[in-house]
Design a protein around this motif. Structure first.
Motif, PDB file in Angstrom:
ATOM      1  N   PRO A  65       0.852  -1.201   0.000  1.00 23.18           N
ATOM      2  CA  PRO A  65       0.000   0.000   0.000  1.00 23.18           C
ATOM      3  C   PRO A  65       0.885   1.247   0.000  1.00 23.18           C
ATOM      4  N   PRO A  66       0.353   2.292  -0.565  1.00 20.46           N
ATOM      5  CA  PRO A  66       1.180   3.514  -0.608  1.00 20.46           C
ATOM      6  C   PRO A  66       1.439   3.997   0.820  1.00 20.46           C
ATOM      7  N   PRO A  67       2.588   4.544   1.058  1.00 21.13           N
ATOM      8  CA  PRO A  67       2.907   4.998   2.407  1.00 21.13           C
ATOM      9  C   PRO A  67       1.960   6.122   2.839  1.00 21.13           C
TER      10      PRO A  67
END
Length: 158
Positions: free
Chosen positions: A114-116
């Motif tokens: 998942p994107p940070p």
């Protein structure tokens, strides 16, 4: 395939071994090679037949003893005290093929991480200092301990 020989005592030969028995003439023909290439084994056979291996002989004495050894082993083969049996043994082991490897299902592709989380907004330290100083001047508690201390003072005053 190649013929191998097994030398056994004549008393140990069974009727099933008759088909594998090597004729005495062939055994005597091989005796010269056995004496030249395996003298230790030949002397062991001589001892098993009741003759002691001579030690510490001169060259001439060794030659005479080798002749005595040859005559004794020839006699043992002719009288069937010793019997030579032939058996066939493959020289090279057949190729072995490994079992086929079971097909394994490929692992599913890894899901993308998942994107940070977005980085927190930068802290305005100057604004924090100004708020704490103002709260102190107004007598407003700005932490849990200060709130407890202010509540305790109000109870005392009341």
């Amino acid at each position: 395939m190649s013929a191998e020989y097994l030398l056994v005592r004549g008393d140990d030969v069974t009727p099933q071994d008759d088909a594998a028995r090597v004729p005495e003439t062939v055994a005597l023909w091989h005796l010269e090679w056995w004496l030249a290439n395996a003298p230790g084994s030949a002397w062991t056979l001589f001892e098993a037949l009741g003759g002691p291996e001579p030690l510490g002989l001169s060259r001439l004495g060794r030659s005479a003893e080798a002749q005595r050894l040859r005559r004794r082993l020839e006699r043992a083969l002719v009288l069937r005290e010793l019997v030579v049996l032939a058996y066939e043994r493959p020289r090279h082991a057949p190729l072995s093929f490994p079992e086929p490897v079971a097909e394994v299902e490929p692992e599913p592709p890894m899901a993308e991480a998942p994107p940070p989380a977005p980085a927190p907004a930068p802290i305005d330290t100057a604004a924090q200092v100004h708020a704490l100083v103002q709260a102190s001047k107004d007598g407003m508690p700005f932490c849990e301990e200060c709130a407890k201390a202010a509540a305790a003072q109000k109870k005392k005053a009341a």
